[in-house]
Scaffold this motif. Sequence first.
Motif, mmCIF file in Angstrom:
data_model
loop_
_atom_site.group_PDB
_atom_site.id
_atom_site.type_symbol
_atom_site.label_atom_id
_atom_site.label_comp_id
_atom_site.label_asym_id
_atom_site.label_seq_id
_atom_site.Cartn_x
_atom_site.Cartn_y
_atom_site.Cartn_z
ATOM 1 N N ASP A 193 18.585 112.109 63.746
ATOM 2 C CA ASP A 193 17.294 112.803 63.705
ATOM 3 C C ASP A 193 17.184 113.911 64.738
ATOM 4 O O ASP A 193 16.270 114.736 64.662
ATOM 5 N N THR A 194 18.068 113.910 65.733
ATOM 6 C CA THR A 194 18.001 114.906 66.805
ATOM 7 C C THR A 194 19.395 115.489 67.044
ATOM 8 O O THR A 194 20.401 114.892 66.653
ATOM 9 N N PRO A 195 19.474 116.656 67.690
ATOM 10 C CA PRO A 195 20.794 117.199 68.031
ATOM 11 C C PRO A 195 21.631 116.220 68.850
ATOM 12 O O PRO A 195 22.844 116.129 68.666
ATOM 13 N N SER B 213 25.209 114.874 67.692
ATOM 14 C CA SER B 213 26.357 115.123 68.565
ATOM 15 C C SER B 213 27.094 113.826 68.894
ATOM 16 O O SER B 213 28.330 113.781 68.891
ATOM 17 N N LEU B 214 26.323 112.767 69.173
ATOM 18 C CA LEU B 214 26.932 111.475 69.488
ATOM 19 C C LEU B 214 27.689 110.932 68.274
ATOM 20 O O LEU B 214 28.813 110.440 68.396
ATOM 21 N N ASN B 215 27.084 111.041 67.103
ATOM 22 C CA ASN B 215 27.750 110.588 65.886
ATOM 23 C C ASN B 215 29.036 111.384 65.633
ATOM 24 O O ASN B 215 30.046 110.832 65.193
ATOM 25 N N ALA B 216 28.996 112.685 65.915
ATOM 26 C CA ALA B 216 30.184 113.523 65.733
ATOM 27 C C ALA B 216 31.320 113.056 66.637
ATOM 28 O O ALA B 216 32.485 112.999 66.215
ATOM 29 N N SER B 217 30.991 112.709 67.887
ATOM 30 C CA SER B 217 32.034 112.267 68.814
ATOM 31 C C SER B 217 32.607 110.917 68.397
ATOM 32 O O SER B 217 33.779 110.632 68.640
ATOM 33 N N PHE B 218 31.801 110.081 67.742
ATOM 34 C CA PHE B 218 32.284 108.785 67.277
ATOM 35 C C PHE B 218 33.138 108.918 66.012
ATOM 36 O O PHE B 218 33.996 108.080 65.754
ATOM 37 N N LYS B 219 32.914 109.965 65.234
ATOM 38 C CA LYS B 219 33.715 110.193 64.033
ATOM 39 C C LYS B 219 35.084 110.799 64.376
ATOM 40 O O LYS B 219 36.063 110.593 63.663
ATOM 41 N N ASP B 220 35.119 111.550 65.470
ATOM 42 C CA ASP B 220 36.325 112.277 65.877
ATOM 43 C C ASP B 220 37.315 111.329 66.557
ATOM 44 O O ASP B 220 37.006 110.736 67.586
ATOM 45 N N ALA B 221 38.505 111.205 65.986
ATOM 46 C CA ALA B 221 39.507 110.274 66.523
ATOM 47 C C ALA B 221 39.897 110.607 67.960
ATOM 48 O O ALA B 221 40.293 109.714 68.716
ATOM 49 N N ASP C 240 23.311 103.137 65.267
ATOM 50 C CA ASP C 240 21.960 102.684 64.958
ATOM 51 C C ASP C 240 21.057 103.043 66.137
ATOM 52 O O ASP C 240 21.304 102.603 67.262
ATOM 53 N N PHE C 241 20.052 103.859 65.877
ATOM 54 C CA PHE C 241 19.149 104.336 66.929
ATOM 55 C C PHE C 241 17.735 103.789 66.713
ATOM 56 O O PHE C 241 17.294 103.595 65.582
ATOM 57 N N PHE C 242 17.026 103.592 67.820
ATOM 58 C CA PHE C 242 15.586 103.410 67.723
ATOM 59 C C PHE C 242 14.969 104.739 67.282
ATOM 60 O O PHE C 242 15.553 105.808 67.489
ATOM 61 N N ASP C 243 13.773 104.684 66.698
ATOM 62 C CA ASP C 243 13.046 105.914 66.402
ATOM 63 C C ASP C 243 12.754 106.649 67.704
ATOM 64 O O ASP C 243 12.439 106.026 68.732
ATOM 65 N N VAL C 244 12.888 107.966 67.670
ATOM 66 C CA VAL C 244 12.601 108.761 68.863
ATOM 67 C C VAL C 244 11.129 108.599 69.226
ATOM 68 O O VAL C 244 10.246 108.701 68.368
ATOM 69 N N ASP C 245 10.882 108.324 70.511
ATOM 70 C CA ASP C 245 9.527 108.022 70.968
ATOM 71 C C ASP C 245 9.283 108.749 72.285
ATOM 72 O O ASP C 245 9.973 108.501 73.294
ATOM 73 N N SER C 246 8.300 109.636 72.289
ATOM 74 C CA SER C 246 8.007 110.423 73.499
ATOM 75 C C SER C 246 7.516 109.556 74.659
ATOM 76 O O SER C 246 7.531 109.987 75.814
ATOM 77 N N ASN D 179 15.487 108.053 75.210
ATOM 78 C CA ASN D 179 15.970 108.231 73.843
ATOM 79 C C ASN D 179 17.453 108.600 73.812
ATOM 80 O O ASN D 179 18.082 108.543 72.753
ATOM 81 N N THR D 180 17.994 108.989 74.962
ATOM 82 C CA THR D 180 19.417 109.315 75.043
ATOM 83 C C THR D 180 20.236 108.180 75.665
ATOM 84 O O THR D 180 21.406 108.371 76.007
ATOM 85 N N ALA D 181 19.614 107.005 75.825
ATOM 86 C CA ALA D 181 20.348 105.853 76.377
ATOM 87 C C ALA D 181 21.472 105.465 75.416
ATOM 88 O O ALA D 181 21.255 105.363 74.203
#
Length: 203
Positions: free
Chosen positions: A26-28, A32-40, A57-63, A165-167
Motif C-alpha cells: 500500500d505504500t512505497p 520496496s520491502l517486497n521487492a527486496s524479498f523477491k530479489d534473490a 503481511d502488513f498491518f494497515d497503515v495507521d497514522s 508502520n516501517t517496523a
Amino acid sequence: MQKFLYFILLLIMCSCFQKKEPLLGDTPYQRSLNASFKDASTSPLKKKDRKVFKSLDFFDVDSTYIVQARLERTPNTEFFEMPTTTDRKAKERVFGIVNFKIKNEDFSLKIYESQDLMEQEGYEDYLFLPFLDLTNGDSTYGGGRYIEVGLHDKENDSIITIDFNTAFNPYCAYNEDYSCPIVPRENFLNTEIKAGVKAFVKD
C-alpha cells in the motif's frame, strides 16, 4: 524468414513482460520491502519460500503509530557487544532515549547507534531502534522488531519522527542462518503496536 524470427522473438518478449507480477504493497516502503524479498540477491528468504513469495503481511497503515519523539542524547557512551541469535556480537552504543506518546500514553525507548550501519554507505545517519511489544508471539514475530530511524542532523536533532508502520522483522525470522541482534528487555512497550510487518507464516 528474418521478419518471421523477429516476430516470434517479439511475441516471446511480450509474453515475458505480461507474466511479470506487479509489486504488492500500500505504500512505497511496503513495495520496496517486497521487492527486496523477491530479489534473490537481497532476500533473506530460503529458496523454497522465495519461490512462492508474493508479499509480506502488513498491518494497515495507521497514522496513530507515526510519532514525534523527543530525543535525549547520552553523549560519550561506549560501544558494547549486543548479544545476537548466534555467537556473533553486534557492536552498538546507546545514542540516546526517545520519549513519545501513543494514544496519550507516555513511552520511552533506548535508541542505538550501530557500528554496522555507520559503515554502510547511505546509512551513516541512521539509528537502530529495536523494540518488543504485546503483539510479539501472536500477530508479530516473537523476538520483537526493528525500526531504522534516519536523522537530518545527527548532532543537533532533538525531535525525530518514528514511524512504527516501517517496523520490520529481523532476518532470522525468515532464515535461522542469519545473525540478528536480540532486542534488549528494557525496550519493551507495554502496549500493542499494530503497525508494520506481521509474523511470517511459512507455507
